[in-house]
Design a protein around this motif. Structure first.
Motif, mmCIF file in Angstrom:
data_model
loop_
_atom_site.group_PDB
_atom_site.id
_atom_site.type_symbol
_atom_site.label_atom_id
_atom_site.label_comp_id
_atom_site.label_asym_id
_atom_site.label_seq_id
_atom_site.Cartn_x
_atom_site.Cartn_y
_atom_site.Cartn_z
ATOM 1 N N PRO A 158 0.837 -1.213 0.000
ATOM 2 C CA PRO A 158 0.000 0.000 0.000
ATOM 3 C C PRO A 158 0.868 1.259 0.000
ATOM 4 N N ASP A 159 0.378 2.313 -0.631
ATOM 5 C CA ASP A 159 1.162 3.544 -0.769
ATOM 6 C C ASP A 159 1.537 4.179 0.562
ATOM 7 N N ASP A 160 0.732 3.954 1.593
ATOM 8 C CA ASP A 160 0.977 4.615 2.876
ATOM 9 C C ASP A 160 1.840 3.785 3.828
ATOM 10 N N ARG A 161 2.428 2.702 3.358
ATOM 11 C CA ARG A 161 3.203 1.842 4.245
ATOM 12 C C ARG A 161 4.660 1.779 3.786
ATOM 13 N N PRO A 162 5.597 2.351 4.549
ATOM 14 C CA PRO A 162 7.015 2.298 4.167
ATOM 15 C C PRO A 162 7.517 0.856 4.120
ATOM 16 N N LEU A 163 8.534 0.623 3.315
ATOM 17 C CA LEU A 163 9.126 -0.703 3.208
ATOM 18 C C LEU A 163 10.307 -0.815 4.172
ATOM 19 N N GLN A 164 10.403 -1.935 4.836
ATOM 20 C CA GLN A 164 11.476 -2.138 5.799
ATOM 21 C C GLN A 164 12.781 -2.476 5.070
ATOM 22 N N PRO A 165 13.838 -1.712 5.301
ATOM 23 C CA PRO A 165 15.112 -1.981 4.615
ATOM 24 C C PRO A 165 15.917 -3.077 5.300
ATOM 25 N N MET A 166 16.789 -3.723 4.531
ATOM 26 C CA MET A 166 17.752 -4.664 5.089
ATOM 27 C C MET A 166 19.151 -4.063 5.128
ATOM 28 N N THR A 167 19.403 -3.121 4.209
ATOM 29 C CA THR A 167 20.677 -2.408 4.173
ATOM 30 C C THR A 167 20.372 -0.958 3.794
ATOM 31 N N PRO A 168 21.362 -0.067 3.886
ATOM 32 C CA PRO A 168 21.131 1.322 3.450
ATOM 33 C C PRO A 168 20.751 1.457 1.980
ATOM 34 N N ASN A 169 21.009 0.414 1.180
ATOM 35 C CA ASN A 169 20.696 0.465 -0.254
ATOM 36 C C ASN A 169 19.297 -0.054 -0.583
ATOM 37 N N GLU A 195 21.355 -4.687 -1.664
ATOM 38 C CA GLU A 195 20.104 -4.296 -1.005
ATOM 39 C C GLU A 195 19.663 -5.277 0.072
ATOM 40 N N SER A 196 20.127 -6.511 0.000
ATOM 41 C CA SER A 196 19.811 -7.488 1.034
ATOM 42 C C SER A 196 21.039 -7.853 1.866
ATOM 43 N N ASN A 197 22.203 -7.583 1.335
ATOM 44 C CA ASN A 197 23.470 -7.846 2.009
ATOM 45 C C ASN A 197 24.466 -6.812 1.490
ATOM 46 N N GLU A 198 25.056 -6.052 2.389
ATOM 47 C CA GLU A 198 25.934 -4.957 1.962
ATOM 48 C C GLU A 198 27.178 -5.434 1.223
ATOM 49 N N ALA A 199 27.478 -6.713 1.313
ATOM 50 C CA ALA A 199 28.690 -7.231 0.685
ATOM 51 C C ALA A 199 28.405 -8.088 -0.537
ATOM 52 N N VAL A 200 27.133 -8.158 -0.969
ATOM 53 C CA VAL A 200 26.764 -9.062 -2.062
ATOM 54 C C VAL A 200 25.890 -8.344 -3.085
ATOM 55 N N ALA A 201 26.164 -8.575 -4.367
ATOM 56 C CA ALA A 201 25.321 -8.098 -5.457
ATOM 57 C C ALA A 201 24.758 -9.300 -6.196
ATOM 58 N N CYS A 202 23.581 -9.133 -6.806
ATOM 59 C CA CYS A 202 22.918 -10.255 -7.478
ATOM 60 C C CYS A 202 22.294 -9.798 -8.789
#
Length: 262
Positions: A158-169, A195-202
């Motif tokens: 929903p537009d009014d609900r922020p998404l919970q981050p796992m990393t700053p990205n 975005e899910s692990n600061e040391a990993v890209a996918c």
């Protein structure tokens, strides 16, 4: 030990009687389970109402397993086949790149990993089959979300609900997620830039079944110490090839992809 619900246990006991019998009357069920007659009638009526049993027009009335169980069994069989084929395909891709390869499915607003092959490098992504992660933080998740119809996406985010981050990205707003999903939809490939692990890209690509429906996504996950622009292109090509091979294993023929069905 976790508590169980007696009424549910009794209903399952009734259904399991049909593993050995094609049809049973309420009196048969009462005798075999030693339950009160009233209890059996209430449970059987509930199972009939929900489609798990069907009544035969006979005297006395006899019951058979209903279509709802066939539907559940079909879904379970499909997932078993998907997981088995996914493991084979992931193994082939991992052998070609020696990086961690995953295949995941979408469950609500989360992804569930159903297959994985680890890299042999000492520095690698650590994960497990059955692990769940927020879909908006992963390449496989964003790939799967990109195939959802707008109403299914709105229900999850929903537009009014922020998404919970796992990393700053991580993406933190529904609007930002929708913008990125539009780009993924056009490109046919999704990236997880730490975005899910600061040391990993996918990098991830969708997997389609025989109906053209996106049923899973395959990814290659690489520690940032080995992630370069040139190798990103190579891994993107490799995961496209691997996802296409898995899609063919599931009976998909190249053509316009269908949206994911929520």
């Amino acid at each position: 030990m976790a508590r169980t619900v007696p009424a549910v246990n009794r209903a399952l006991d009734i259904l399991e009687l049909f593993l050995a019998e094609g049809a049973l009357a309420a009196s048969d069920i009462t005798a075999r389970l030693g339950l009160p007659r009233t209890t059996v009638h209430e449970l059987v009526n509930t199972l009939v109402d929900r489609g798990y049993l069907v009544a035969e027009p006979s005297a006395p009335i006899r019951y058979q397993l209903g279509m709802r169980l066939f539907e559940l069994g079909g879904v379970f069989a499909d997932r078993l086949d998907l997981a088995r084929q996914a493991q084979h395909a992931a193994t082939e891709v991992a052998a070609a790149c020696d990086e961690s390869v995953h295949v995941a499915i979408l469950d609500g607003a989360e992804v569930v990993y159903i297959a994985k092959v680890d890299s042999t490098h000492s520095v690698r992504m650590v994960s497990a089959v059955g692990r769940r992660l927020p879909a908006h933080c992963t390449a496989v998740g964003k790939m799967l979300l990109s195939a959802l119809p707008p109403e299914a996406l709105d229900a999850r985010y929903p537009d009014d609900r922020p998404l919970q981050p796992m990393t700053p990205n991580s993406i933190t707003t529904p609007a930002g997620l929708r913008t990125q999903l539009s780009e993924i939809r056009q490109a046919g490939v999704a990236y997880d830039d730490c975005e899910s692990n600061e040391a990993v890209a996918c990098v991830a690509v969708g997997v389609f079944d025989h109906t053209g429906r996106m049923v899973a996504a395959m990814s290659v996950s690489v520690p940032t110490v080995r992630w370069t622009d040139r190798r990103r292109e190579q891994w993107t090509d490799l995961v496209r090839t691997g996802a296409a091979a898995l899609s063919r294993r599931l009976g998909h023929h190249d053509g316009p992809p269908a949206r994911h069905r929520s």
